[in-house]
Design an enzyme around this catalytic site. Structure first.
Site, mmCIF file in Angstrom:
data_model
loop_
_atom_site.group_PDB
_atom_site.id
_atom_site.type_symbol
_atom_site.label_atom_id
_atom_site.label_comp_id
_atom_site.label_asym_id
_atom_site.label_seq_id
_atom_site.Cartn_x
_atom_site.Cartn_y
_atom_site.Cartn_z
ATOM 1 N N HIS A 312 0.855 -1.175 0.000
ATOM 2 C CA HIS A 312 0.000 0.000 0.000
ATOM 3 C C HIS A 312 0.889 1.223 0.000
ATOM 4 O O HIS A 312 1.950 1.213 0.629
ATOM 5 C CB HIS A 312 -0.916 -0.002 1.238
ATOM 6 N N ASP A 369 -7.918 -5.264 -0.049
ATOM 7 C CA ASP A 369 -8.399 -6.068 -1.172
ATOM 8 C C ASP A 369 -8.068 -7.545 -1.047
ATOM 9 O O ASP A 369 -8.635 -8.369 -1.748
ATOM 10 C CB ASP A 369 -7.804 -5.543 -2.481
HETATM 11 N N1 ACO Z 1 3.982 -7.434 -4.897
HETATM 12 C C1 ACO Z 1 5.316 -7.479 -5.077
HETATM 13 N N2 ACO Z 1 6.131 -6.440 -4.957
HETATM 14 C C2 ACO Z 1 5.573 -5.266 -4.632
HETATM 15 C C3 ACO Z 1 4.178 -5.121 -4.420
HETATM 16 C C4 ACO Z 1 3.389 -6.277 -4.559
HETATM 17 N N3 ACO Z 1 2.065 -6.222 -4.371
HETATM 18 N N4 ACO Z 1 3.900 -3.846 -4.117
HETATM 19 C C5 ACO Z 1 5.076 -3.194 -4.134
HETATM 20 N N5 ACO Z 1 6.083 -4.056 -4.446
HETATM 21 C C6 ACO Z 1 7.516 -3.772 -4.523
HETATM 22 C C7 ACO Z 1 7.876 -3.063 -5.810
HETATM 23 O O1 ACO Z 1 8.217 -3.977 -6.831
HETATM 24 C C8 ACO Z 1 9.047 -2.236 -5.348
HETATM 25 O O2 ACO Z 1 10.152 -3.087 -5.247
HETATM 26 P P1 ACO Z 1 11.645 -2.548 -5.623
HETATM 27 O O3 ACO Z 1 11.982 -1.552 -4.562
HETATM 28 O O4 ACO Z 1 12.485 -3.762 -5.610
HETATM 29 O O5 ACO Z 1 11.516 -1.931 -6.988
HETATM 30 C C9 ACO Z 1 8.667 -1.814 -3.926
HETATM 31 O O6 ACO Z 1 7.793 -2.852 -3.468
HETATM 32 C C10 ACO Z 1 7.948 -0.480 -3.860
HETATM 33 O O7 ACO Z 1 6.867 -0.526 -4.786
HETATM 34 P P2 ACO Z 1 6.126 0.747 -5.367
HETATM 35 O O8 ACO Z 1 5.427 0.360 -6.629
HETATM 36 O O9 ACO Z 1 7.091 1.907 -5.418
HETATM 37 O O10 ACO Z 1 5.090 1.038 -4.211
HETATM 38 P P3 ACO Z 1 3.866 2.009 -4.325
HETATM 39 O O11 ACO Z 1 3.666 2.603 -2.992
HETATM 40 O O12 ACO Z 1 3.999 2.944 -5.486
HETATM 41 O O13 ACO Z 1 2.663 1.016 -4.716
HETATM 42 C C11 ACO Z 1 0.728 -0.268 -4.705
HETATM 43 C C12 ACO Z 1 1.567 0.774 -3.949
HETATM 44 C C13 ACO Z 1 0.340 0.253 -6.097
HETATM 45 C C14 ACO Z 1 -0.560 -0.548 -3.914
HETATM 46 C C15 ACO Z 1 1.565 -1.585 -4.825
HETATM 47 O O14 ACO Z 1 1.926 -2.059 -3.548
HETATM 48 C C16 ACO Z 1 0.849 -2.649 -5.635
HETATM 49 O O15 ACO Z 1 0.944 -2.653 -6.871
HETATM 50 N N6 ACO Z 1 0.103 -3.588 -4.950
HETATM 51 C C17 ACO Z 1 -0.642 -4.590 -5.657
HETATM 52 C C18 ACO Z 1 -1.954 -4.013 -6.140
HETATM 53 C C19 ACO Z 1 -2.930 -3.775 -4.997
HETATM 54 O O16 ACO Z 1 -3.131 -4.620 -4.138
HETATM 55 N N7 ACO Z 1 -3.570 -2.583 -5.024
HETATM 56 C C20 ACO Z 1 -4.574 -2.211 -4.022
HETATM 57 C C21 ACO Z 1 -4.120 -1.047 -3.229
HETATM 58 S S1 ACO Z 1 -5.260 -0.687 -1.932
HETATM 59 C C22 ACO Z 1 -6.519 0.125 -2.703
HETATM 60 O O17 ACO Z 1 -6.450 0.656 -3.772
HETATM 61 C C23 ACO Z 1 -7.777 0.105 -1.949
#
Ligand code: ACO
Length: 437
Positions: A312, A369
């Site tokens: 998140h 989720d």
């Molecule tokens: N699975 C695996 N790796 C992940 C995930 C995940 N779900 N989420 C983040 N990471 C990793 C990224 O690859 C990144 O790794 P790195 O540093 O090696 O490159 C690091 O964690 C940071 O990721 P970001 O994309 O910069 O994190 P951000 O805060 O931008 O993203 C998000 C948040 C979009 C929710 C992300 O965690 C994600 O894509 N989750 C899966 C989708 C999801 O569940 N969305 C629902 C969100 S809650 C809502 O909308 C109600």
């Protein structure tokens, strides 16, 4: 700076550019979060800030919802989400978000009456549903029909009084449920079921979704409770992508119907409201044997895909909503005797991920989720309706934010800047002089 004086100015921050020092005021919120006020940055220094994704940018001051992602805190208007989930209802929570206080008994009844009065759609609007293809995505239908409410209620395109606001808010909260259910019925080839004013908000929705002529659907209390929790926990989450979209559209002085319709579009994406559908797809893939749990985790760690329902932007210790929904999913399945192998897979997957260095290092935890898809599935809601369900729940939050921006007296049209990285000026080349590949 703010008319209700909810934040104060502290010592200034100092910024040095090319040897020159600039002072930037520090703003402190009511929960001690701090921000550097850069509203005069460009005019005094000639520089702008660069923050793709806005992870460090406060776009507004707001007194609706407080989130502390490090500590896993979520409060609506000061009330902890756990207390509202345990003791409140969705409608009471909607009222709280929209009007700022929990309703008295009389206010709650008046709001309920308003919602019942508004639950029908104009008959002409009903005909819109015939114009959509039966395989049309319900999110497209929802955003289109919500926006078209503006055609049927032109008196509410401009809102200047509290009464107009109350009427517009009640219309949207009530009708969104009818529109969503009818979009579902249309896709299933089933006759439309009209709302029943004698039923509570959630029971009425399930009635419109699942009753058939002469055979009313009667949900169990546990099912109604799970749906109530689903809506209540999704009701607001401060400046997320869809809420910011609503505020951005409002900042042009666009009407409430158009603004929340834009919020629905923003919510549609897989990384926002589409995530719980992604969770279910992932769990099904594992269930069908396409990958084992450990193989799936390896794929995630190799960056071939993300672990849906994990991570998140704000929560970095746990998502308090996920904790509540995890329990609700358990309780509902137990009380209905519905066995879902996907819940077992979800629990095991979470266990493996929570003990894996990759997820620990990146502070990735189950988000709301991760469990909500299991609840929706057990309520007979198809996957393409998942973001629609989220939109129904989030509607009170969008309306509250629309109103806050509409009345705070400080909201300006949103117009971010950019760092241009394209070509420098060049001469136009007539087509017959351009080089072919
Ligand atoms: N699975 C695996 N790796 C992940 C995930 C995940 N779900 N989420 C983040 N990471 C990793 C990224 O690859 C990144 O790794 P790195 O540093 O090696 O490159 C690091 O964690 C940071 O990721 P970001 O994309 O910069 O994190 P951000 O805060 O931008 O993203 C998000 C948040 C979009 C929710 C992300 O965690 C994600 O894509 N989750 C899966 C989708 C999801 O569940 N969305 C629902 C969100 S809650 C809502 O909308 C109600």
């Amino acid at each position: 700076m703010l008319k209700d004086g909810k934040y104060t100015k502290d010592d200034a921050a100092k910024l040095i550019i090319d040897g020159k020092t600039y002072e930037l005021p520090i703003i402190i919120g009511s929960e001690n979060e701090r921000a550097i006020d850069i509203t005069k940055l460009r005019s005094t220094t000639g520089h702008i800030t660069y923050d793709p994704g806005f992870g460090n940018t406060g776009a507004c001051a707001s007194n609706i919802t407080f989130v502390d992602g490090e500590k896993g805190i979520l409060r609506y208007r000061g009330y902890p989400i756990e207390a509202l989930a345990e003791q409140g209802t969705f409608i009471e929570t909607a009222y709280l978000l929209i009007f700022g206080e929990l309703p008295t008994r009389a206010q709650r009844q008046q709001f309920r009456d308003y919602l019942s009065e508004q639950e029908l759609l104009h008959e002409d609007l009903r005909h819109h549903f015939n114009g959509f293809p039966s395989n049309g995505h319900p999110m497209a239908i929802l955003s289109a029909v919500i926006n078209s409410l503006g055609c049927y209620h032109p008196d509410l395109l401009e809102i200047n009084t509290e009464d107009e606001f109350l009427r517009a808010a009640a219309k949207i909260i009530s009708k969104v449920r009818t529109i969503a259910a009818w979009a579902f019925r249309k896709a299933q080839g089933l006759p439309i079921v009209y709302p029943d004013p004698n039923l509570s908000y959630c029971r009425n929705f399930l009635h419109m979704m699942h009753s058939i002529p002469y055979k009313p659907f009667e949900p169990t209390d546990a099912q109604v409770r799970a749906l109530t929790l689903f809506f209540l926990l999704h009701a607001d989450h401060e400046q997320n992508c869809s809420c910011s979209t609503v505020r951005m559209v409002q900042s042009t002085e666009a009407n409430m119907f158009a603004s929340v319709s834009a919020g629905i579009c923003a919510l549609w994406g897989r990384l926002h409201g589409g995530a719980n559908a992604g969770v279910l797809q992932m769990l099904e893939e594992i269930h069908e044997g396409e990958s084992s749990i450990s193989e799936y985790i390896e794929k995630v760690k190799n960056k071939e895909c993300r672990l849906m329902g994990f991570g998140h932007r704000i929560y970095k210790s746990f998502d308090p909503r996920a904790k509540i929904l995890r329990q609700a999913a358990h309780d509902m399945l137990e009380s209905t005797g519905y066995e879902d192998p996907l819940l077992d897979i979800a629990l095991e997957l979470a266990e493996v991920a929570l003990n894996d260095e990759y997820f620990i290092e990146r502070k990735l935890y189950p988000n709301v989720d991760f469990y909500s898809g299991i609840i929706l599935r057990a309520l007979g809601i198809p996957v393409n309706m998942f973001p629609v369900m989220f939109a129904i729940g989030r509607m009170p939050g969008w309306i509250a934010h629309w109103n806050e921006a509409n009345t705070d007296g400080v909201t300006k049209i949103h117009r971010p800047r950019q760092i241009y990285t394209g070509n420098s000026p060049r001469d136009y080349v007539p087509v017959d002089m351009r080089l072919e590949d």
